[in-house]
Design an enzyme around this catalytic site. Structure first.
Site, PDB file in Angstrom:
ATOM      1  N   HIS A   1       0.881  -1.182   0.000  1.00  0.00           N
ATOM      2  CA  HIS A   1       0.000   0.000   0.000  1.00  0.00           C
ATOM      3  C   HIS A   1       0.911   1.222   0.000  1.00  0.00           C
ATOM      4  CE1 HIS A   1      -4.027   1.660   0.447  1.00  0.00           C
ATOM      5  NE2 HIS A   1      -3.563   2.521   1.322  1.00  0.00           N
TER       6      HIS A   1
ATOM      7  N   LYS B   1     -11.144   5.052  -2.898  1.00  0.00           N
ATOM      8  CA  LYS B   1     -10.302   6.191  -2.539  1.00  0.00           C
ATOM      9  C   LYS B   1      -8.923   5.962  -3.134  1.00  0.00           C
ATOM     10  CE  LYS B   1      -8.079   7.705   1.730  1.00  0.00           C
ATOM     11  NZ  LYS B   1      -8.285   8.193   3.118  1.00  0.00           N
TER      12      LYS B   1
ATOM     13  N   LYS C   1      -4.976   7.122  -3.262  1.00  0.00           N
ATOM     14  CA  LYS C   1      -3.933   7.870  -2.576  1.00  0.00           C
ATOM     15  C   LYS C   1      -3.128   8.629  -3.624  1.00  0.00           C
ATOM     16  CE  LYS C   1      -3.502   7.495   1.259  1.00  0.00           C
ATOM     17  NZ  LYS C   1      -4.186   8.198   2.360  1.00  0.00           N
TER      18      LYS C   1
ATOM     19  N   ASP D   1      -7.110  11.270  -1.844  1.00  0.00           N
ATOM     20  CA  ASP D   1      -6.509  11.744  -0.591  1.00  0.00           C
ATOM     21  C   ASP D   1      -5.070  12.145  -0.880  1.00  0.00           C
ATOM     22  OD1 ASP D   1      -6.002  10.282   2.759  1.00  0.00           O
ATOM     23  OD2 ASP D   1      -5.595  12.272   1.932  1.00  0.00           O
TER      24      ASP D   1
ATOM     25  N   GLU E   1      -9.646  14.831  -0.281  1.00  0.00           N
ATOM     26  CA  GLU E   1      -9.275  14.778   1.139  1.00  0.00           C
ATOM     27  C   GLU E   1      -7.909  15.423   1.355  1.00  0.00           C
ATOM     28  OE1 GLU E   1      -8.295  11.307   4.507  1.00  0.00           O
ATOM     29  OE2 GLU E   1      -9.489  10.823   2.720  1.00  0.00           O
TER      30      GLU E   1
ATOM     31  N   ASP F   1      -8.708  15.896   7.173  1.00  0.00           N
ATOM     32  CA  ASP F   1      -8.175  14.746   7.887  1.00  0.00           C
ATOM     33  C   ASP F   1      -7.065  15.200   8.824  1.00  0.00           C
ATOM     34  OD1 ASP F   1      -6.734  11.498   6.903  1.00  0.00           O
ATOM     35  OD2 ASP F   1      -7.401  12.298   8.823  1.00  0.00           O
TER      36      ASP F   1
ATOM     37  N   LYS G   1     -11.273   9.723  13.124  1.00  0.00           N
ATOM     38  CA  LYS G   1     -10.430   8.561  13.377  1.00  0.00           C
ATOM     39  C   LYS G   1     -10.122   8.524  14.869  1.00  0.00           C
ATOM     40  CE  LYS G   1      -8.009   8.956   8.934  1.00  0.00           C
ATOM     41  NZ  LYS G   1      -6.694   9.167   8.292  1.00  0.00           N
TER      42      LYS G   1
ATOM     43  N   GLU H   1     -14.152   4.167   5.627  1.00  0.00           N
ATOM     44  CA  GLU H   1     -13.131   3.450   4.861  1.00  0.00           C
ATOM     45  C   GLU H   1     -12.455   2.455   5.785  1.00  0.00           C
ATOM     46  OE1 GLU H   1     -11.254   7.212   3.830  1.00  0.00           O
ATOM     47  OE2 GLU H   1      -9.459   6.485   4.873  1.00  0.00           O
TER      48      GLU H   1
HETATM   49  C1  MUC Z   1      -5.365   8.597   5.552  1.00  0.00           C
HETATM   50  O1  MUC Z   1      -4.594   9.519   5.424  1.00  0.00           O
HETATM   51  O2  MUC Z   1      -6.531   8.720   5.297  1.00  0.00           O
HETATM   52  C2  MUC Z   1      -4.788   4.998   5.788  1.00  0.00           C
HETATM   53  C3  MUC Z   1      -5.098   4.194   4.796  1.00  0.00           C
HETATM   54  C4  MUC Z   1      -5.180   4.959   3.665  1.00  0.00           C
HETATM   55  O3  MUC Z   1      -5.354   4.564   2.540  1.00  0.00           O
HETATM   56  O4  MUC Z   1      -5.031   6.264   3.997  1.00  0.00           O
HETATM   57  C5  MUC Z   1      -4.526   6.304   5.281  1.00  0.00           C
HETATM   58  C6  MUC Z   1      -4.875   7.321   6.171  1.00  0.00           C
HETATM   59 MG    MG Z   2      -6.342  10.908   4.870  1.00  0.00          MG
END
Ligand code: MUC
Ligand code: MG
Length: 370
Positions: free
Chosen positions: A19, A164, A166, A195, A221, A246, A270, A324
């Site tokens: 990941h 989502k 990254k 994100d 995000e 976040d 969270k 998520e």
């Molecule tokens: C985040 O920054 O949201 C944890 C898993 C993921 O995919 O993102 C992170 C945390």
């Molecule tokens: Mg995040």
């Protein structure tokens, strides 16, 4: 309901695939497992995780273990669990910050308390608003072909109603081109969010986020640095799609500032980043007052932390923007006797006492660090 002892264990749970975040890639999740025993022999469990290391919030499972063993556990041993709010407040005096460590111990306290009463945790948190949470699947910063293949497999499995992505690992324009390619293949079949983990400055975000909006991205995000509330406010005003806070949202004070300045359209809750269930309840109360929907974010918890978050999210009226909480599905094994109930695109709450799940000590021993 007096606390007899606290025991912590470090375990590593392999992932099905790497990941990739902005600056780091994880292929296993490190977990701090906390077991709290009462004098009546009831054992509550909690966990501490960060997403692949201290890059996200400055803590690691190793720092959490030292903080819990040496500074936090001595505060609760011998104490009465029904005084949980006072015990949690007391933690903030000898130990500043360290929210992830505090969350791990607080979760074990809640589990032990609810188990002793024979109640599901959500009942102790005020009862249920919902029985299940939709679960977004998150995909790291990989090549478009691999991302589209994985996303379609997840969406077609009926397990996930949104994806989502990254971002932040590539140069901004190249990253946007990568996501535009992915979005072209996905936005007709599912909701796609991104994100950025604070990767861009405001000028870059103002220039490039409209392109992602144009490409059909549904939510952005944390595009800009955590401290810069004004940038979030201007971007939230600029875009039609929602901006989710976040890293900027860790405390109820942050929530009040974000709500007052209308700097975020959605709050990512969270329990780890905010220091536990009580602190996260306070953030959700501010969101509710301001009419801001909340999303169940993740630190890539295994099943214990995922359930603690799910019990809370199911008890919060403001938690209307899904979750998520997919961590356990990314891991090749867990620590529990039974897997969690992911079904029909949602994570369903168990009915048993406490968190509603039991540890499998063989599994714990298999993944525990020597
Ligand atoms: C985040 O920054 O949201 C944890 C898993 C993921 O995919 O993102 C992170 C945390
Ligand atoms: Mg995040």
């Amino acid at each position: 309901m007096l606390v007899e002892g606290v025991q912590t264990t470090l375990v590593d749970l392999p992932l099905h695939r790497p990941h990739r975040f902005r600056d780091t890639t994880m292929d296993a999740q490190a977990v701090l497992l906390v077991r709290l025993r009462t004098r009546d022999g009831v054992v509550g469990v909690g966990e501490g995780v960060v997403p692949g290391g201290p890059w996200w919030g400055g803590e690691s499972v190793e720092t959490m273990k030292v903080i819990v063993d040496r500074y936090l556990a001595p505060l609760v041993v011998g104490a009465d669990l029904t005084r949980l709010p006072a015990l949690r407040e007391r933690m903030d005096r000898p130990v500043a910050a360290n929210p992830f460590a505090k969350c791990a111990l607080e979760t074990a306290m809640w589990d032990a308390w609810a188990r002793t009463l024979g109640l599901p945790l959500h009942a102790l948190l005020g009862g249920r608003c919902r029985d299940a949470l939709p679960v977004t699947w998150a995909i790291g910063a990989a090549d478009p072909e691999a991302v589209v293949e994985e996303a379609l497999a997840k969406v077609n499995s009926g397990q996930h109603a949104s994806i989502k992505l990254k971002m932040g690992a590539l140069e901004p324009a190249a990253d946007v081109a990568r996501v535009e390619k992915i979005a072209a293949a996905l936005v007709q079949v599912t909701s796609v969010r991104v994100d950025l983990n604070c990767a861009w400055d405001e000028l870059t975000a103002t220039r490039l986020l409209p392109r992602l909006e144009q490409a059909g991205i549904d939510l952005v995000e944390q595009p800009t640095p955590a401290h810069d509330v004004d940038a979030l406010a201007r971007l939230s005003a600029l875009l039609r799609i929602p901006v989710m806070a976040d890293e900027t949202l860790r405390t109820d004070h942050d929530a009040l500032v974000l709500a007052t300045r209308r700097a975020a359209d959605v709050f990512s809750l969270k329990i780890g980043k905010s220091g536990g269930l009580l602190a996260t309840q306070r953030i959700a109360a501010v969101a509710h007052a301001a009419g801001i929907p909340c999303h169940g974010g993740t630190g890539l918890e295994s099943s214990i932390g995922t359930l603690a978050g799910a019990h809370l999210m199911c008890s919060l009226p403001a938690a209307t923007y899904g979750s998520e909480l997919f961590g356990p599905l990314l891991m090749t094994d867990g620590l529990l006797a039974e897997p969690l109930d992911y079904r029909d695109g949602a994570l369903h709450l168990p009915d048993g006492p406490g968190l509603g799940v039991d540890l499998d000590e063989d599994r714990v021993a298999r993944h525990a660090r020597p």
